[in-house]
Write a protein that holds these residues in place. Structure first.
Motif, PDB file in Angstrom:
ATOM      1  N   ALA A  27     -28.507   8.099  -3.584  1.00 39.70           N
ATOM      2  CA  ALA A  27     -28.959   9.127  -2.649  1.00 39.70           C
ATOM      3  C   ALA A  27     -28.438  10.522  -3.003  1.00 39.70           C
ATOM      4  CB  ALA A  27     -28.540   8.735  -1.228  1.00 39.70           C
ATOM      5  N   GLY A  28     -28.505  10.874  -4.286  1.00 39.34           N
ATOM      6  CA  GLY A  28     -28.084  12.224  -4.661  1.00 39.34           C
ATOM      7  C   GLY A  28     -26.709  12.215  -5.308  1.00 39.34           C
ATOM      8  N   VAL A  29     -26.658  11.698  -6.524  1.00 37.10           N
ATOM      9  CA  VAL A  29     -25.358  11.560  -7.208  1.00 37.10           C
ATOM     10  C   VAL A  29     -25.208  12.618  -8.297  1.00 37.10           C
ATOM     11  CG1 VAL A  29     -24.087  10.096  -8.831  1.00 37.10           C
ATOM     12  CG2 VAL A  29     -24.938   9.132  -6.689  1.00 37.10           C
ATOM     13  N   ASP A  30     -24.086  13.341  -8.241  1.00 38.37           N
ATOM     14  CA  ASP A  30     -23.665  14.252  -9.303  1.00 38.37           C
ATOM     15  C   ASP A  30     -22.372  13.719  -9.876  1.00 38.37           C
ATOM     16  OD1 ASP A  30     -25.624  16.356  -8.820  1.00 38.37           O
ATOM     17  OD2 ASP A  30     -24.507  16.760  -6.979  1.00 38.37           O
ATOM     18  N   LEU A  31     -22.295  13.616 -11.187  1.00 40.66           N
ATOM     19  CA  LEU A  31     -21.059  13.146 -11.823  1.00 40.66           C
ATOM     20  C   LEU A  31     -20.907  13.808 -13.180  1.00 40.66           C
ATOM     21  CD1 LEU A  31     -20.727   9.246 -11.465  1.00 40.66           C
ATOM     22  CD2 LEU A  31     -19.224  10.996 -10.508  1.00 40.66           C
ATOM     23  N   ASP A  32     -19.663  14.041 -13.576  1.00 45.34           N
ATOM     24  CA  ASP A  32     -19.354  14.506 -14.924  1.00 45.34           C
ATOM     25  C   ASP A  32     -18.263  13.628 -15.508  1.00 45.34           C
ATOM     26  OD1 ASP A  32     -20.956  16.870 -15.377  1.00 45.34           O
ATOM     27  OD2 ASP A  32     -19.776  17.827 -13.787  1.00 45.34           O
ATOM     28  N   LEU A 215     -15.437   7.595  -5.728  1.00 45.53           N
ATOM     29  CA  LEU A 215     -15.597   6.588  -4.686  1.00 45.53           C
ATOM     30  C   LEU A 215     -17.021   6.686  -4.146  1.00 45.53           C
ATOM     31  CD1 LEU A 215     -14.125   4.492  -2.972  1.00 45.53           C
ATOM     32  CD2 LEU A 215     -13.349   6.362  -1.507  1.00 45.53           C
ATOM     33  N   MET A 216     -17.740   5.565  -4.200  1.00 40.46           N
ATOM     34  CA  MET A 216     -19.151   5.579  -3.808  1.00 40.46           C
ATOM     35  C   MET A 216     -19.356   4.744  -2.562  1.00 40.46           C
ATOM     36  SD  MET A 216     -22.327   4.914  -6.394  1.00 40.46           S
ATOM     37  CE  MET A 216     -23.995   5.398  -5.906  1.00 40.46           C
ATOM     38  N   GLY A 217     -20.224   5.220  -1.686  1.00 35.01           N
ATOM     39  CA  GLY A 217     -20.594   4.467  -0.499  1.00 35.01           C
ATOM     40  C   GLY A 217     -22.023   4.810  -0.137  1.00 35.01           C
ATOM     41  N   ALA A 218     -22.852   3.787   0.133  1.00 32.10           N
ATOM     42  CA  ALA A 218     -24.235   3.993   0.557  1.00 32.10           C
ATOM     43  C   ALA A 218     -24.980   5.020  -0.302  1.00 32.10           C
ATOM     44  CB  ALA A 218     -24.271   4.396   2.037  1.00 32.10           C
ATOM     45  N   GLY A 219     -24.866   4.860  -1.610  1.00 29.91           N
ATOM     46  CA  GLY A 219     -25.673   5.679  -2.516  1.00 29.91           C
ATOM     47  C   GLY A 219     -25.134   7.055  -2.819  1.00 29.91           C
ATOM     48  N   LYS A 220     -23.986   7.405  -2.230  1.00 27.15           N
ATOM     49  CA  LYS A 220     -23.420   8.745  -2.443  1.00 27.15           C
ATOM     50  C   LYS A 220     -21.992   8.667  -2.958  1.00 27.15           C
ATOM     51  CE  LYS A 220     -25.826  11.625   0.879  1.00 27.15           C
ATOM     52  NZ  LYS A 220     -26.490  10.975   2.026  1.00 27.15           N
ATOM     53  N   ILE A 221     -21.579   9.729  -3.665  1.00 28.80           N
ATOM     54  CA  ILE A 221     -20.174   9.849  -4.044  1.00 28.80           C
ATOM     55  C   ILE A 221     -19.456  10.455  -2.841  1.00 28.80           C
ATOM     56  CG2 ILE A 221     -18.522  10.849  -5.664  1.00 28.80           C
ATOM     57  CD1 ILE A 221     -20.547   8.932  -6.993  1.00 28.80           C
ATOM     58  N   ILE A 222     -18.518   9.714  -2.248  1.00 26.21           N
ATOM     59  CA  ILE A 222     -17.875  10.237  -1.041  1.00 26.21           C
ATOM     60  C   ILE A 222     -16.557  10.932  -1.331  1.00 26.21           C
ATOM     61  CG2 ILE A 222     -19.064   8.856   0.678  1.00 26.21           C
ATOM     62  CD1 ILE A 222     -17.018   6.768   0.551  1.00 26.21           C
ATOM     63  N   GLN A 223     -15.945  10.653  -2.458  1.00 22.78           N
ATOM     64  CA  GLN A 223     -14.813  11.459  -2.917  1.00 22.78           C
ATOM     65  C   GLN A 223     -14.603  11.199  -4.391  1.00 22.78           C
ATOM     66  OE1 GLN A 223     -11.123  11.240  -0.663  1.00 22.78           O
ATOM     67  NE2 GLN A 223     -10.177  12.856  -1.897  1.00 22.78           N
ATOM     68  N   GLU A 224     -14.229  12.241  -5.108  1.00 26.44           N
ATOM     69  CA  GLU A 224     -14.007  12.127  -6.549  1.00 26.44           C
ATOM     70  C   GLU A 224     -12.747  12.880  -6.894  1.00 26.44           C
ATOM     71  OE1 GLU A 224     -14.171  14.247  -9.316  1.00 26.44           O
ATOM     72  OE2 GLU A 224     -15.145  13.142 -10.905  1.00 26.44           O
ATOM     73  N   GLY A 225     -11.903  12.273  -7.713  1.00 27.20           N
ATOM     74  CA  GLY A 225     -10.683  12.972  -8.115  1.00 27.20           C
ATOM     75  C   GLY A 225      -9.806  12.060  -8.944  1.00 27.20           C
ATOM     76  N   THR A 226      -8.601  12.549  -9.290  1.00 26.32           N
ATOM     77  CA  THR A 226      -7.662  11.685  -9.987  1.00 26.32           C
ATOM     78  C   THR A 226      -7.119  10.678  -8.969  1.00 26.32           C
ATOM     79  OG1 THR A 226      -5.748  13.045  -9.452  1.00 26.32           O
ATOM     80  CG2 THR A 226      -6.959  13.626 -11.455  1.00 26.32           C
ATOM     81  N   PRO A 237     -11.741   7.716   5.253  1.00 22.29           N
ATOM     82  CA  PRO A 237     -10.879   6.562   5.530  1.00 22.29           C
ATOM     83  C   PRO A 237     -10.866   5.552   4.390  1.00 22.29           C
ATOM     84  CG  PRO A 237     -12.459   6.915   7.337  1.00 22.29           C
ATOM     85  CD  PRO A 237     -12.720   7.971   6.317  1.00 22.29           C
ATOM     86  N   GLN A 238     -12.007   5.377   3.744  1.00 18.61           N
ATOM     87  CA  GLN A 238     -12.062   4.411   2.634  1.00 18.61           C
ATOM     88  C   GLN A 238     -11.053   4.757   1.547  1.00 18.61           C
ATOM     89  OE1 GLN A 238     -14.658   5.861   4.129  1.00 18.61           O
ATOM     90  NE2 GLN A 238     -16.562   4.778   3.792  1.00 18.61           N
ATOM     91  N   ALA A 239     -10.830   6.052   1.338  1.00 18.23           N
ATOM     92  CA  ALA A 239      -9.894   6.466   0.283  1.00 18.23           C
ATOM     93  C   ALA A 239      -8.452   6.152   0.690  1.00 18.23           C
ATOM     94  CB  ALA A 239     -10.060   7.951  -0.017  1.00 18.23           C
TER      95      ALA A 239
END
Ligand code: ADP
Ligand code: MG
Length: 364
Positions: A27-32, A215-226, A237-239
């Motif tokens: 549902a709209g994923v951006d990643l590098d 971290l992915m949930g329901a088609g989206k990246i909900i948090q990204e980091g080290t 909360p998942q994180a």
């Protein structure tokens, strides 16, 4: 259309979506993922990880979005570069070795544009790098799971891809072998200076392996980091729960803050009168001489300490706070604890993470 940020030297995904019937899988994923970096795409089953990876590989077409490999557009704006021309190496849980080909021929498989002698030389070199030169003439069915994994690794790296995509590559292995193979695989991938995207549903694996975790949930990246960023500053909360789970309490925010069994926690922007959830990591709830009373339900060793499962004595629960049936806490390794024992638990209220909660069920 909004501006698209520059792709990186490894893998870049921009605005990827994919629907299957009524189901929005992505549902709209951006990643590098940069070269030399390992990014773990982590999330529960069905959240869209494999679909994202398959789109990056070119095995699946997105409905919208762009894929760049080594800075080159390989998907989107009318382009579709087929998987074998993307400069991308793939590994799946079952390794998918060719049963009718020798190990050497398996590793040489992606090298058919090179002269025959060079194919063999390069295949043998890759086999030597994973410590399996002696098995070049063998056939896959005669090999152990661990050997098959290393051959899949050699095959994947032989064409010198810029990007590596792995879907649950260690899930099929038993725990002790998994640990070893993860180590050797990661060492080899780092040596190869590739951009690595690893899909996993296992938080421990993601935290051990990933330079970064998405971290992915329901088609989206909900948090990204080290891993450290996710640990210190979880935005969802998942994180919080990624590092050994969480004790989740629910309550309505009061003007003084958020009540919890361990004291008042700052409201973190949640409006007074609204439901909030408060999470305490088990490692931050300690056996103590003072604090709230609880009764031991279970005890088990966990990560060099003892994890205690206990039921809070209801009188010690502040008014309006809903507790899970049992909470998890940590005790020193040698603590003598048996079910039924009364103990006391304390935590620093500043270790509580507060999030808005609309339906009280939330995510847990
Ligand atoms: P994950 O790898 O995170 O477990 P997937 O990407 O495999 O998740 O699947 C995401 C969602 O898309 C799931 O609901 C799954 O059932 C659905 N899905 C995936 N592939 C297909 C397909 N080819 N046809 C229909 N639905 C699919
Ligand atoms: Mg999957």
């Amino acid at each position: 259309m909004s501006a698209v940020t520059e792709p990186v030297d490894g893998l870049s995904l921009r605005g990827i979506t994919r629907r299957f019937g009524a189901r929005q899988a992505v549902a709209g994923v951006d990643l590098d993922v940069r070269r030399g970096q390992v990014l773990c795409l982590l999330g529960p089953s069905g959240c869209g990880k494999s679909t994202t990876l398959r789109i990056a590989a070119g095995l699946e077409r997105p409905d919208t979005g762009l894929v760049f490999a080594a800075g080159r557009l390989v998907e989107g704006n009318g382009h579709h570069v087929p998987p074998e021309q993307r400069g991308v190496g793939l590994m799946f849980q079952d390794y998918a070795l060719f049963p009718h080909l020798s190990v050497r021929a398996n590793v040489a498989f992606g090298l058919n544009r090179l002269p025959r002698a060079e194919q063999i030389a390069r295949a043998d070199r890759e086999l030597a790098r994973v410590g399996l030169a002696r098995l070049a003439e063998a056939y896959p069915h005669t090999l152990s799971g661990g050997e098959q994994q290393r051959i899949a690794l050699a095959r994947m790296l032989a064409p010198e891809p810029a990007v590596i995509l792995m879907d649950e590559p260690f899930s099929g292995l038993d725990a002790s072998l998994r640990e070893t193979l993860r180590g050797t695989t990661l060492a080899r991938l780092r040596e190869a200076n590739v951009a690595v995207l690893i899909v996993t549903h296992d938080p421990d694996e993601a935290m051990r392996v990933g330079d970064r975790v998405a971290l992915m949930g329901a088609g989206k990246i909900i948090q990204e980091g080290t891993p450290l960023e996710l640990y210190r500053a979880p935005k969802v909360p998942q994180a919080v729960a990624l590092f050994g789970g969480a004790n989740v309490f629910h309550t309505k925010v009061t003007p003084e803050g958020v009540r919890s069994p361990f004291g008042l926690v700052p409201a973190n922007g949640v409006a007074t009168g609204s439901w909030a959830e408060i999470l305490f990591r088990p490692g931050n709830v300690r056996l103590a001489d003072r604090g709230i009373q609880a009764v031991v339900v279970g005890v088990r060793p966990f990560g060099g300490a003892t994890e205690v499962e206990a039921r809070i004595v209801p009188d010690f629960l502040p008014e309006g706070v809903e507790s899970p049936a049992t909470v998890r806490a940590s005790a020193p390794p040698g603590a003598l604890l048996i079910p039924g024992l009364e103990i006391r638990l304390e935590a620093d209220p500043n270790d509580g993470f507060v999030f808005p909660c609309f339906d009280k069920v939330c995510w847990a």
